[in-house]
Design a protein around this motif. Sequence first.
Motif, short mmCIF file in Angstrom:
data_model
loop_
_atom_site.label_atom_id
_atom_site.label_comp_id
_atom_site.label_asym_id
_atom_site.label_seq_id
_atom_site.Cartn_x
_atom_site.Cartn_y
_atom_site.Cartn_z
N TYR A 75 0.83 -1.21 0.00
CA TYR A 75 0.00 0.00 0.00
C TYR A 75 0.86 1.25 0.00
O TYR A 75 0.65 2.15 -0.82
CB TYR A 75 -0.92 -0.03 1.22
N TYR A 76 1.84 1.32 0.89
CA TYR A 76 2.68 2.52 0.97
C TYR A 76 3.54 2.68 -0.28
O TYR A 76 3.80 3.81 -0.72
CB TYR A 76 3.56 2.47 2.22
N ILE A 79 1.19 4.26 -2.79
CA ILE A 79 0.99 5.69 -2.51
C ILE A 79 2.20 6.49 -2.93
O ILE A 79 2.08 7.58 -3.52
CB ILE A 79 0.71 5.92 -1.01
N LEU A 170 -6.01 1.01 -0.93
CA LEU A 170 -5.66 1.94 -2.00
C LEU A 170 -6.91 2.54 -2.65
O LEU A 170 -6.94 3.73 -2.99
CB LEU A 170 -4.80 1.23 -3.05
N ASP A 172 -9.77 3.08 -1.18
CA ASP A 172 -10.27 4.09 -0.25
C ASP A 172 -9.46 5.38 -0.37
O ASP A 172 -10.01 6.48 -0.36
CB ASP A 172 -10.21 3.58 1.20
N HIS A 173 -8.14 5.23 -0.47
CA HIS A 173 -7.26 6.41 -0.58
C HIS A 173 -7.54 7.17 -1.88
O HIS A 173 -7.68 8.40 -1.86
CB HIS A 173 -5.79 5.97 -0.55
N SER A 176 -10.79 9.02 -1.80
CA SER A 176 -10.65 10.19 -0.94
C SER A 176 -9.95 11.33 -1.69
O SER A 176 -10.37 12.49 -1.60
CB SER A 176 -9.86 9.83 0.32
N GLU A 177 -8.90 10.99 -2.45
CA GLU A 177 -8.17 12.00 -3.22
C GLU A 177 -9.06 12.58 -4.32
O GLU A 177 -9.01 13.79 -4.60
CB GLU A 177 -6.91 11.39 -3.84
#
Length: 279
Positions: A75-76, A79, A170, A172-173, A176-177
Amino acid sequence: MGTYFEIIQDLDNELSNIKNVSDNISDQMEYAIGHCKIALGRMRELVIKQGFPDKESEIDFFKKIKPTVYSRLLYYRAIFDLESKCQKADSSVIRRYLQKRLYKISEYMEERQEKVQYFKCGFKHLDEKYFLRDTKEIPLELRNNLHLMDEEFFTWHDHTFSTIMANEMLVDHIRSELDKLERKVKGKNELLKSPLYWTGKNIELAENLYALYFSGSVNHGKATIKDLTEFIGWALNIDLSKDIYRYFTEIQQRAEGNETKYLDFLKAVLLEKLEEKNK
């Protein structure tokens, strides 16, 4: 060395400080990636040193415990990759890229629908096939895969489960973005919104627009009536675009001598005020 759960707790503690590391997202992701690697290294050392007392413990580790950490690493990394590609792009480019990534994630999940269902429903009937290291079920072509170079710390589908978990985070991220971008665009639109409102009759404004259009006073006569209608409509918060051509017909059909009654009214008002100033 600690237990698996102590390793995860230590990782959680380190990641809770992520925003104190830097205001830069890339720096934060590098910090998180580094600590996820440290946690996985500690887990690997523990697995090799202690092994597992039974099949159930091994399955539990590769099905649940390792993916808890490995999914965060994936995940990181994702990102970090997103941030690298979007850092200097404008909003429209970022939006398209994020939407493309959502599509790729959806495609991945769709192609592995059987594994996704197995993960989400908590099935167990294939656990020995998926989460034991010495299983004979792993296809021969996968045994030379890069993921299997460390066979002591890898099973057929712990990577798959980790990727599914990372994808869910990811998604969800990214959503959100995208929401932030949408709010940003709406905010800009609000800032750009004109504070003025047309409070006269619509056809009176149309009379002015046609006078400007036929006079050729805007853009050396190259502005169309549509251009003028849209701009003045924005400036005065009114939409005449659907009826602008009908208004011209109505103006044409007025009684002779009364075709430009609003323009005549404006001229009379201006002359009256000029006379008052001259007195």
